[in-house]
Design a protein around this motif. Structure first.
Motif, mmCIF file in Angstrom:
data_model
loop_
_atom_site.group_PDB
_atom_site.id
_atom_site.type_symbol
_atom_site.label_atom_id
_atom_site.label_comp_id
_atom_site.label_asym_id
_atom_site.label_seq_id
_atom_site.Cartn_x
_atom_site.Cartn_y
_atom_site.Cartn_z
ATOM 1 N N ARG A 4 28.734 55.827 -13.701
ATOM 2 C CA ARG A 4 29.509 54.821 -14.437
ATOM 3 C C ARG A 4 31.019 54.967 -14.233
ATOM 4 O O ARG A 4 31.709 54.028 -13.824
ATOM 5 C CB ARG A 4 29.187 54.927 -15.933
ATOM 6 N N ASP A 5 31.566 56.162 -14.509
ATOM 7 C CA ASP A 5 33.014 56.348 -14.433
ATOM 8 C C ASP A 5 33.529 56.202 -13.017
ATOM 9 O O ASP A 5 34.612 55.661 -12.787
ATOM 10 C CB ASP A 5 33.406 57.724 -14.990
ATOM 11 N N ALA A 6 32.751 56.682 -12.060
ATOM 12 C CA ALA A 6 33.185 56.609 -10.663
ATOM 13 C C ALA A 6 33.239 55.154 -10.187
ATOM 14 O O ALA A 6 34.185 54.752 -9.507
ATOM 15 C CB ALA A 6 32.241 57.424 -9.782
ATOM 16 N N ILE A 7 32.231 54.362 -10.553
ATOM 17 C CA ILE A 7 32.213 52.946 -10.160
ATOM 18 C C ILE A 7 33.392 52.211 -10.799
ATOM 19 O O ILE A 7 34.106 51.439 -10.147
ATOM 20 C CB ILE A 7 30.876 52.281 -10.559
ATOM 21 N N THR A 8 33.609 52.481 -12.096
ATOM 22 C CA THR A 8 34.715 51.843 -12.818
ATOM 23 C C THR A 8 36.046 52.183 -12.162
ATOM 24 O O THR A 8 36.876 51.302 -11.913
ATOM 25 C CB THR A 8 34.718 52.292 -14.295
ATOM 26 N N SER A 9 36.259 53.473 -11.869
ATOM 27 C CA SER A 9 37.521 53.902 -11.270
ATOM 28 C C SER A 9 37.720 53.288 -9.894
ATOM 29 O O SER A 9 38.822 52.869 -9.537
ATOM 30 C CB SER A 9 37.562 55.424 -11.159
ATOM 31 N N ARG A 10 36.650 53.216 -9.123
ATOM 32 C CA ARG A 10 36.737 52.647 -7.777
ATOM 33 C C ARG A 10 37.215 51.185 -7.826
ATOM 34 O O ARG A 10 38.140 50.787 -7.104
ATOM 35 C CB ARG A 10 35.361 52.750 -7.107
ATOM 36 N N ILE A 11 36.607 50.401 -8.725
ATOM 37 C CA ILE A 11 36.983 48.991 -8.839
ATOM 38 C C ILE A 11 38.417 48.858 -9.335
ATOM 39 O O ILE A 11 39.197 48.040 -8.840
ATOM 40 C CB ILE A 11 35.996 48.235 -9.760
ATOM 41 N N LYS A 12 38.789 49.711 -10.306
ATOM 42 C CA LYS A 12 40.142 49.634 -10.869
ATOM 43 C C LYS A 12 41.206 50.012 -9.840
ATOM 44 O O LYS A 12 42.285 49.418 -9.805
ATOM 45 C CB LYS A 12 40.252 50.525 -12.120
ATOM 46 N N ILE A 13 40.902 50.997 -8.994
ATOM 47 C CA ILE A 13 41.855 51.376 -7.946
ATOM 48 C C ILE A 13 42.018 50.228 -6.945
ATOM 49 O O ILE A 13 43.129 49.889 -6.532
ATOM 50 C CB ILE A 13 41.398 52.668 -7.239
ATOM 51 N N MET A 14 40.906 49.595 -6.571
ATOM 52 C CA MET A 14 40.982 48.459 -5.647
ATOM 53 C C MET A 14 41.826 47.325 -6.230
ATOM 54 O O MET A 14 42.534 46.625 -5.508
ATOM 55 C CB MET A 14 39.578 47.938 -5.332
ATOM 56 N N ALA A 15 41.750 47.153 -7.564
ATOM 57 C CA ALA A 15 42.476 46.061 -8.230
ATOM 58 C C ALA A 15 43.873 46.486 -8.668
ATOM 59 O O ALA A 15 44.559 45.739 -9.360
ATOM 60 C CB ALA A 15 41.677 45.581 -9.443
ATOM 61 N N LYS A 16 44.291 47.723 -8.276
ATOM 62 C CA LYS A 16 45.606 48.258 -8.622
ATOM 63 C C LYS A 16 45.816 48.318 -10.141
ATOM 64 O O LYS A 16 46.894 47.994 -10.648
ATOM 65 C CB LYS A 16 46.715 47.430 -7.962
ATOM 66 N N LEU A 17 44.777 48.732 -10.853
ATOM 67 C CA LEU A 17 44.872 48.909 -12.302
ATOM 68 C C LEU A 17 45.101 50.384 -12.628
ATOM 69 O O LEU A 17 44.936 51.255 -11.766
ATOM 70 C CB LEU A 17 43.596 48.408 -12.985
ATOM 71 N N ASP A 18 45.465 50.663 -13.864
ATOM 72 C CA ASP A 18 45.712 52.038 -14.310
ATOM 73 C C ASP A 18 44.373 52.683 -14.656
ATOM 74 O O ASP A 18 43.749 52.349 -15.665
ATOM 75 C CB ASP A 18 46.642 52.020 -15.532
ATOM 76 N N ILE A 19 43.927 53.631 -13.821
ATOM 77 C CA ILE A 19 42.611 54.226 -14.051
ATOM 78 C C ILE A 19 42.611 55.182 -15.239
ATOM 79 O O ILE A 19 41.565 55.509 -15.778
ATOM 80 C CB ILE A 19 42.091 54.965 -12.796
ATOM 81 N N SER A 20 43.803 55.618 -15.660
ATOM 82 C CA SER A 20 43.853 56.544 -16.795
ATOM 83 C C SER A 20 43.815 55.807 -18.134
ATOM 84 O O SER A 20 43.541 56.401 -19.166
ATOM 85 C CB SER A 20 45.119 57.407 -16.726
#
Length: 571
Positions: free
Chosen positions: A234-250
């Motif tokens: 779950r967390d890895a998929i979420t972080s991957r998508i957020k990084i691609m979208a240039k969102l704050d993963i923290s």
């Protein structure tokens, strides 16, 4: 880094310019890092280089000989990545991963690791020898992650079924390609996105629950479950998508919005794909919705949207007027943006200045001045509209009228020689008048500014490959809204399901439209404060087709089913 390191060492009086020249020649001849060459020639020790880098870049140094690393941390970075960048993961605290590296200026390495793991990266410096020994020591002991291996096997099987192997490699996104073989998470997200394109989905939902992770696609307006990846991903998929979208993963406590733009090669053609990303915190993690904006699916020809001829004539008559307001209403996902863009496309000429305020800008239109809203810096619809009025516009598009301030400026713009196009969230055309008044707009302003209101819905289109007649009881036809005279002569159809429509019986969508043109009689009713029901009755008397009637017409034409019409409209 080589030249900078040499300059730093000379500046610190640890080597001479002549020694640097010799080391660079050695490096040119035999390869390797400058630091290694300096050590081989006996000009400097490993620890001295580490100390210099630590002082120069303000990064702590570490002696790896006395450091034990937890196996779960080592698993975060694949061995070949560690060898390629000469790094060793040391510890993870919250969303921060500490890594030991020989070159703290290597931002490419840190970006790659952040991209791959989803964690913020904190570097410390260690000597090259120590890093090499640590890689050998720790990665020699790491056992393979059985569950990730299983996911990889499942993915490979699924990719074969979907024939995505070659297409995936051709996706023109460098970071995806770079890490695809190393991280199964990246391959999984890649698969989800390409599969959504293949199936013609409009939205992708990634939803975390207490005991499962669910991925659903919205196809032709209806959500369908697609897969259930392991919950531990779950967390890895979420972080991957957020990084691609240039969102704050923290940041996991607040909703965020972003965008992913990629090029996708299909059947020898390159397609530009745009994913609009929205995240929101739920009880068991962040839910992500990715809306796929495909320019090829944007129909800018008004005659092909599904308007009945009489409704289309009224709509075109109103948008071709020099001033006034045209409102398109309906729920999210009912095709309002497509209708507005089609209107603008119809009006877009070199003699016309068109300004749009959108949140977000979904498609870029040539010759149209489009402005993206940014609430965090005060650029909202009201502020944009005020600025537009100083830009000599002919036509203004406001993405949505959400409050009194925006509504007031839009109405005033419509009354002072501008054509204003906008959207509202209401159930039908007549209730839009009441909504504007509830916002605080005076009845006389509403009556004089609004030219036309178009309410719309999207219903699924019957698959033409497996369409067949359906016998519907006469009473059911009457209850749906057909008249006594129409019922015997009306035929309805249904899709029985085939390979072309994935056994659903539906393929594509068609619009239902309720177009209410504001004429003098309706203006009189608005001025005296008539209810939405009275306005609706008068508009129907004047020939307005309601959403239900538009749906029944399309059901009788064999474009959609009675079931779809009843699901989306009311009598």
């Amino acid at each position: 880094m080589s030249s900078r390191l040499g300059e730093i060492l000379i500046k610190e009086s640890l080597i001479t310019a002549e020694q640097l020249r010799q080391a660079l020649e050695h490096q040119k001849a035999s390869g390797g890092r400058l630091g290694t060459c300096l050590m081989k020639l006996g000009f400097i020790s490993d620890d001295e280089i580490t100390g210099v880098l630590s002082r120069q870049y303000g990064v702590p140094s570490i002696n790896l000989k006395f450091y034990e690393v937890d196996a779960s941390v080592i698993k975060l970075i694949p061995q070949d990545t560690a060898v390629r960048y000469q790094i060793v993961p040391l510890s993870r605290v919250g969303s921060t991963l500490t890594i030991a590296m020989t070159d703290p200026t290597n931002v490419f390495a840190m970006d790659d690791i952040k991209f791959m793991t989803g964690f913020n990266v904190e570097p410390v410096v260690a000597s090259e020898t120590a890093i090499a020994e640590a890689i050998s020591k720790f990665y020699g002991e790491v056992e393979s992650d059985e569950e990730l291996s299983k996911v990889m096997k499942d993915l490979n099987a699924e990719e074969a079924d979907l024939e995505l192997a070659s297409e995936e490699q051709e996706m023109n996104l460098a970071d995806l390609e770079k890490a695809a073989e190393e991280a199964p998470i990246i391959k999984l997200v890649n698969l989800i996105m390409t599969d959504a394109v293949k199936r013609g989905a409009s939205d992708i939902h990634v939803e975390p629950y207490e005991k499962e992770l669910r991925v659903r696609f919205r196809i032709d307006g209806v959500l369908q479950s697609v897969m259930n990846p392991p919950l531990k991903l779950r967390d890895a998929i979420t972080s991957r998508i957020k990084i691609m979208a240039k969102l704050d993963i923290s940041e996991k406590r607040l909703p965020q919005d972003g965008r992913i733009m990629i090029k996708y090669r299909k059947d020898g053609k390159i397609k530009d794909l745009d994913f609009r990303i929205s995240t929101i915190p739920t009880l068991f993690g962040e839910k992500i919705v990715m809306r796929l904006l495909d320019k090829e699916n944007l129909r800018l020809d008004m005659t092909k949207l599904g308007f009945e001829q009489e409704s289309l004539t009224k709509f075109e008559r109103s948008i071709l007027r020099p001033y006034g307001m045209v409102l398109v209403t309906g729920p999210t996902g009912s095709g309002k943006t497509n209708t507005l863009y089609s209107s603008i496309s119809r009006l877009n000429t070199p003699e016309t200045n068109i300004m749009t305020a959108e949140d977000p800008v979904e498609f870029q239109l040539a010759g149209v001045n489009q402005v993206q809203m940014k609430d965090q810096i005060g650029l909202n619809f009201a502020a944009a509209l005020r600025a537009f009025l100083r830009q000599d516009p002919n036509i203004i598009l406001v993405g949505e009228i959400r409050d009194f301030e925006t509504a007031e400026i839009a109405v005033k713009a419509a009354l002072t020689g501008h054509l204003v196009l906008s959207t509202l969230h209401t159930n039908d055309a007549p209730s839009t008048i009441s909504r504007l008044m509830n916002m605080g707009i005076e009845p006389f302003l509403v009556a004089t500014s609004v030219n036309l209101i178009c309410a719309q819905r999207l219903v699924r289109r019957i698959c033409q490959n497996c369409k067949e007649p359906l016998d519907v009881p006469g009473q059911a036809m009457l209850d749906a809204g057909f008249s006594q005279e129409e019922t015997p002569a009306t035929k309805t159809y249904v899709g029985k399901g085939c390979g072309a429509c994935n056994k659903s019986g539906y393929k594509g969508r068609v619009g239902l439209y309720e177009v209410m043109e504001i004429n003098d009689e309706l203006r009189e009713l608005i001025l005296v404060g008539a209810s939405a029901l009275e306005l609706k009755k008068k508009a129907i008397d004047q020939g307005m087709l309601t959403l239900r009637r538009s749906g029944l017409t399309k059901a009788a034409m064999g474009l959609t089913t009675m079931e779809e019409v009843l699901r989306e409209t009311v009598l």
